[in-house]
Write a protein that holds these residues in place. Structure first.
Motif, PDB file in Angstrom:
ATOM      1  N   TRP A 150       0.824  -1.196   0.000  1.00 36.52           N
ATOM      2  CA  TRP A 150       0.000   0.000   0.000  1.00 36.52           C
ATOM      3  C   TRP A 150       0.864   1.255   0.000  1.00 36.52           C
ATOM      4  N   ASN A 151       0.237   2.402  -0.328  1.00 34.53           N
ATOM      5  CA  ASN A 151       0.907   3.697  -0.356  1.00 34.53           C
ATOM      6  C   ASN A 151       0.133   4.688   0.508  1.00 34.53           C
ATOM      7  N   ARG A 152       0.886   5.515   1.225  1.00 31.73           N
ATOM      8  CA  ARG A 152       0.275   6.524   2.099  1.00 31.73           C
ATOM      9  C   ARG A 152       1.016   7.841   1.936  1.00 31.73           C
ATOM     10  N   LEU A 153       0.277   8.949   1.906  1.00 31.92           N
ATOM     11  CA  LEU A 153       0.851  10.284   1.786  1.00 31.92           C
ATOM     12  C   LEU A 153       0.324  11.161   2.921  1.00 31.92           C
ATOM     13  N   GLN A 176      -4.026  13.160   5.661  1.00 32.37           N
ATOM     14  CA  GLN A 176      -3.442  11.895   5.249  1.00 32.37           C
ATOM     15  C   GLN A 176      -4.300  11.270   4.158  1.00 32.37           C
ATOM     16  N   PHE A 177      -3.612  10.724   3.150  1.00 35.97           N
ATOM     17  CA  PHE A 177      -4.258  10.086   2.015  1.00 35.97           C
ATOM     18  C   PHE A 177      -3.702   8.676   1.848  1.00 35.97           C
ATOM     19  N   GLY A 178      -4.541   7.765   1.361  1.00 36.99           N
ATOM     20  CA  GLY A 178      -4.094   6.406   1.101  1.00 36.99           C
ATOM     21  C   GLY A 178      -4.655   5.891  -0.202  1.00 36.99           C
ATOM     22  N   ASP A 179      -3.925   4.994  -0.861  1.00 38.84           N
ATOM     23  CA  ASP A 179      -4.468   4.382  -2.069  1.00 38.84           C
ATOM     24  C   ASP A 179      -5.510   3.325  -1.686  1.00 38.84           C
ATOM     25  N   GLY A 180      -6.096   2.684  -2.687  1.00 41.25           N
ATOM     26  CA  GLY A 180      -7.157   1.720  -2.412  1.00 41.25           C
ATOM     27  C   GLY A 180      -6.710   0.579  -1.521  1.00 41.25           C
ATOM     28  N   GLY A 206      -9.579   4.403  -2.471  1.00 37.87           N
ATOM     29  CA  GLY A 206      -8.523   5.295  -2.041  1.00 37.87           C
ATOM     30  C   GLY A 206      -8.995   6.732  -1.941  1.00 37.87           C
ATOM     31  N   GLY A 207      -8.246   7.555  -1.203  1.00 39.34           N
ATOM     32  CA  GLY A 207      -8.583   8.965  -1.063  1.00 39.34           C
ATOM     33  C   GLY A 207      -8.188   9.500   0.298  1.00 39.34           C
ATOM     34  N   ALA A 237     -11.983  10.377   7.817  1.00 36.17           N
ATOM     35  CA  ALA A 237     -12.848  10.892   6.754  1.00 36.17           C
ATOM     36  C   ALA A 237     -13.047   9.812   5.693  1.00 36.17           C
ATOM     37  N   GLY A 238     -13.971  10.080   4.767  1.00 34.57           N
ATOM     38  CA  GLY A 238     -14.179   9.202   3.619  1.00 34.57           C
ATOM     39  C   GLY A 238     -14.597   7.794   4.005  1.00 34.57           C
ATOM     40  N   ASP A 239     -14.124   6.814   3.231  1.00 35.31           N
ATOM     41  CA  ASP A 239     -14.477   5.418   3.481  1.00 35.31           C
ATOM     42  C   ASP A 239     -13.927   4.921   4.807  1.00 35.31           C
ATOM     43  N   ALA A 240     -12.848   5.548   5.292  1.00 35.24           N
ATOM     44  CA  ALA A 240     -12.311   5.158   6.602  1.00 35.24           C
ATOM     45  C   ALA A 240     -13.309   5.492   7.702  1.00 35.24           C
TER      46      ALA A 240
END
Length: 262
Positions: A150-153, A176-180, A206-207, A237-240
């Motif tokens: 996985w990737n995290r920014l 913080q952002f993460g890929d799918g 992701g998002g 936030a988001g799907d998390a």
């Protein structure tokens, strides 16, 4: 554990280099304290755990940090850059010591695996801009739910809020952002996981993962001893945020450490 193995090998390498350099060329820091943190991201259970750390910095920019890993850092005037290899976080699906929760029973544990990191900072007067990118390697067990790469920014902006006789207080904001694969690993619930647990299935994308703020207070006693306290808040936030494993979107952590530098 991957983290322990990496740090042990790294320590050996740094100690071999140390013999060829003068002692004053190196910088060492020891940290000891405690932290009150959620048992996992999204949990409403808390645990007070030891917060111990070690940092070794060589005159060539090579560093070993128990929080980050083994890497190399470049810092000149307003710009800084570091690359490192460390170990990812873990999450257990049972309450075990300072880790995991029985609320995740049946989800499967997320084990540590190597992480490659790139961190850059840019100074604009009193403001510091920072971007951290991390890529976790895929686990060897071919388990897509818990072992995918996985990737995290993480993007952050910080500035001193107070500097005086009572130390330094620095405030920062971050996103913080993460890929799918990242969001699915930490917040998704697959059909297989739902069948083994008491949780409903939850598909993710992701998002944006969270927005947060930190306050860091440092109080030096002398050139060697200081105390550091960090209050960190993350709002999922988001799907998390909509994941069935998330019992509380607002995640707060408080850590205090005594730091000895020599």
């Amino acid at each position: 554990m991957v983290r322990s193995l990496c740090l042990s090998l790294s320590s050996c390498g740094l100690l071999l280099l140390c013999d060829s350099l003068q002692a004053e060329d190196w910088r060492y820091s020891l940290r000891a304290g405690a932290a009150s943190v959620p048992r996992y991201s999204g949990s409403d259970e808390r645990v007070v755990a030891p917060a111990l750390g070690l940092e070794v910095v060589s005159p060539y920019g090579i560093f070993l940090d128990t929080d980050k890993g083994l890497g190399w850092a470049f810092d000149e005037e307003d710009f800084g850059l570091s690359v490192y290899i460390g170990a990812s976080d873990v999450r257990k699906d049972r309450k075990s010591g300072f880790k995991g929760s029985d609320e995740l029973n049946g989800m499967g544990s997320i084990k540590a695996r190597p992480v490659l990191g790139l961190d850059g900072t840019y100074q604009m007067g009193p403001i510091t801009l920072e971007a951290t990118f991390e890529h976790a390697l895929e686990e060897d067990n071919d388990n897509r739910d818990t072992g995918s790469a996985w990737n995290r920014l993480k993007l952050s902006i910080s500035t001193p809020l107070y500097e005086g006789n009572h130390g330094t207080l620095i405030g920062s904001l971050n996103s913080q952002f993460g890929d799918g694969d990242y969001v699915r690993t930490w917040y998704g619930v697959s059909t297989a996981q739902a069948s083994r647990s008491q949780l409903r299935a939850h598909d993710t994308h992701g998002g944006l993962v969270s927005r947060g703020a930190d306050l860091t207070w440092s109080l030096p006693f002398n050139d060697q001893w200081s105390v550091t306290t960090v209050l960190a808040v993350q709002y999922l936030a988001g799907d998390a945020a909509s994941s069935p494993i998330v019992a509380r979107r607002m995640q707060a952590s408080l850590a205090g450490q005594v730091v000895y530098t020599f």
